[in-house]
Design an enzyme around this catalytic site. Structure first.
Site, PDB file in Angstrom:
ATOM      1  N   GLU A 169      47.552 -20.124 -16.659  1.00 48.68           N
ATOM      2  CA  GLU A 169      46.968 -19.017 -15.828  1.00 48.68           C
ATOM      3  C   GLU A 169      47.062 -19.671 -14.373  1.00 48.68           C
ATOM      4  OE1 GLU A 169      43.624 -16.971 -17.033  1.00 48.68           O
ATOM      5  OE2 GLU A 169      44.536 -16.146 -18.806  1.00 48.68           O
ATOM      6  N   GLU A 364      47.240 -16.075 -25.553  1.00 52.40           N
ATOM      7  CA  GLU A 364      45.519 -15.570 -25.631  1.00 52.40           C
ATOM      8  C   GLU A 364      45.499 -14.346 -25.736  1.00 52.40           C
ATOM      9  OE1 GLU A 364      42.868 -17.098 -22.331  1.00 52.40           O
ATOM     10  OE2 GLU A 364      44.071 -18.874 -22.274  1.00 52.40           O
TER      11      GLU A 364
HETATM   12  C1  FCB Z   1      41.353 -16.667 -19.581  1.00 50.90           C
HETATM   13  C2  FCB Z   1      41.047 -18.138 -19.760  1.00 50.90           C
HETATM   14  C3  FCB Z   1      40.301 -18.698 -20.935  1.00 50.90           C
HETATM   15  C4  FCB Z   1      39.220 -17.766 -21.248  1.00 50.90           C
HETATM   16  C5  FCB Z   1      39.646 -16.344 -21.421  1.00 50.90           C
HETATM   17  C6  FCB Z   1      38.524 -15.172 -21.575  1.00 50.90           C
HETATM   18  O1  FCB Z   1      41.571 -16.374 -18.324  1.00 50.90           O
HETATM   19  O2  FCB Z   1      42.489 -18.727 -19.654  1.00 50.90           O
HETATM   20  O3  FCB Z   1      40.151 -20.011 -20.444  1.00 50.90           O
HETATM   21  O4  FCB Z   1      38.237 -17.917 -20.185  1.00 50.90           O
HETATM   22  O5  FCB Z   1      40.042 -15.978 -20.266  1.00 50.90           O
END
Ligand code: FCB
Length: 469
Positions: A169, A364
């Site tokens: 990110e 994620e």
């Molecule tokens: C993302 C991050 C991760 C976590 C989630 C909830 O942006 O990459 O580390 O904090 O959100």
């Protein structure tokens, strides 16, 4: 070629769980680890909810064997973890700290012994403080330092891990770290944020080349992507959604996939910011072919150009004059993020259609809810189960539509240090008691275990693998 399907997913689909170094490791002073910007930031008064820090976190640095055993019990196919740069190079440059590398070697070996694929992220936000002291990501030099670091980690581990993610990110690290100061290093300057974004992308390209030179087979980047929907059909809102999309999605996707930076965003900033750091020749470096794209997905952003009474907090810079709102009737998580699983299908189809990466992992996806233990001491986190189920279904819809999805990684394996929100926001499938370090799988862990086995019906009873001290 058709792939054998299990419960609608390819038989070789990688099911994983994720964490990142600063969020779970603790042991911040051990084995020669240097200081990261998150150590400095979390110890700054007022920066983190409740004054929390990652000093101890989940103590995974010491407990990884138990955690890997618990993953194995769940039947996890992959563990996405990150390497802490200041454990490898305490000052962000120079030779590798042997003990730092040894730690990740032990973790990778433990995972492989249990048949869990290590999915390694090189940078999940914990920049060495020494580099920040020289400007951090606003300094072009940091990209070259990152490539050196990638070589050191790659030489030691590349041949024994699965997918390697260069950066996690970069948009968040740029705009929350250098734009609105909500994350480390806490700077608030739009020109710094733009430079930080560009230099991270340059670092990604340089690192991809460095990793391949030391034998890495599968290299990619993890971007947090959102569908941006206009809050109304008003042309102002429609325009806002397009600009926000350029700013947050396309600013990262376009250069990685060889299209250079989107023009409207450059036109937007050019009158105020000296964009001289965007050297044209960097674009060839940034667009090194990737073996996969990692998509981090949490929500849709519904945006408006007209200041609402209750905007949501987002990464969108205030000066942009674009606000994010929660659409009526949509549930939100404990983070206040609207639950919109259909947005995952939408973004996956879009990146496939417009950028055609050869492979995509959802790197994620998950949700924070205020979990309370039931009378039996376990966590019946039905909201998280529902969230995950709906999103896994959304992935399957994308697969059916021909998106080349290779895996799905849930955030997070365990409750952990949620950045500016400290320990109050819990994303874990496994509950962590931060007093005792006891791990207790929640119902969502059982649900995910059953999903990973190709059936949602007969979730097995699970025991926590760690015992209280
Ligand atoms: C993302 C991050 C991760 C976590 C989630 C909830 O942006 O990459 O580390 O904090 O959100």
């Amino acid at each position: 070629m058709t792939r054998a399907l299990v419960d609608g997913f390819p038989a070789d689909f990688l099911w994983g769980v994720a964490t990142s170094a600063y969020q779970v490791e603790g042991a911040v002073h051990e084995d020669g680890r240097g200081v990261s910007i998150w150590d400095t930031f979390s110890h700054s008064p007022g920066a983190i909810r409740n004054g929390d820090t990652g000093d101890v976190a989940c103590d995974q640095y010491h407990r990884f064997e138990d955690d890997v055993a618990l993953m194995t019990e769940l039947g996890v196919g992959a563990y996405r973890f990150s390497v802490s740069w200041p454990r490898i190079q305490p000052e962000g440059r120079g030779p590798a700290n042997r003990k730092g590398l040894d730690h990740y070697r032990s973790l990778v070996d433990a995972l492989r012994r249990h048949g869990v694929t290590p999915m390694l992220t090189l940078f999940h936000w914990d920049l060495p403080q020494a580099l920040e002291d020289d400007g951090g990501w606003t300094n072009r030099e940091t990209a070259a330092r990152f490539a050196d670091y990638a070589s050191l980690v790659g030489e030691a581990l590349a041949k024994d891990v699965g997918p390697i993610i260069t950066l996690n990110e970069p948009m968040v690290a740029a705009w929350l770290g250098y734009g609105n100061g909500v994350h480390a290093p806490g700077r608030k300057d739009e020109s710094m944020a733009l430079a930080a974004a560009h230099h991270q992308l340059l670092a990604h390209g340089l690192a991809a080349t460095a990793l391949r030179a030391v034998g890495a087979a599968e290299v990619g980047i993890a971007l947090n992507l959102y569908p941006f929907h206009p809050a109304s059909t008003d042309p102002g809102d429609v325009e806002a959604a397009q600009l926000a999309d350029e700013h947050m999605n396309r600013f990262f996707l376009d250069p990685v996939f060889g299209r250079g930076y989107p023009s409207r965003i450059l036109e937007h900033y050019a009158p105020r910011v000296d964009l001289g750091f965007l050297a044209d020749e960097d674009l060839a470096t940034i667009s090194q072919p990737v073996d996969f794209l990692g998509v981090n997905y949490y929500t849709v952003q519904t945006v408006t150009a007209f200041e609402p009474s209750a905007p949501r907090e987002t990464e969108l810079p205030a000066a942009l004059g674009i606000w994010s709102v929660t659409p009526p009737g949509v549930d939100v998580t404990a983070m206040g993020w609207p639950v919109q699983p259909e947005g995952l299908t939408e973004i996956l189809k879009r990146v496939h259609r417009e950028y055609a990466p050869s492979r995509i992992y959802v790197t994620e996806n998950g949700a924070a809810f205020a979990d309370e233990p039931g009378l039996d001491g376990t966590f019946h986190d039905h909201e998280r189960v529902a969230y995950l189920q709906a999103h896994v279904d959304a992935v399957r819809v994308a697969l059916d539509a021909g998106v080349p999805l290779a895996g799905y990684v849930a955030w997070s394996f365990m409750d952990n240090f949620e950045w500016a929100e400290g320990y109050e926001r819990r994303f874990g499938l496994v509950h962590v008691d931060f007093e005792t370090q006891m791990r207790t799988p929640k119902d969502s862990a059982r649900w995910f275990a059953a999903q990973m086995r190709g059936s949602r019906r007969d979730a097995p009873p699970l025991t926590g693998s760690a015992t209280p001290d």
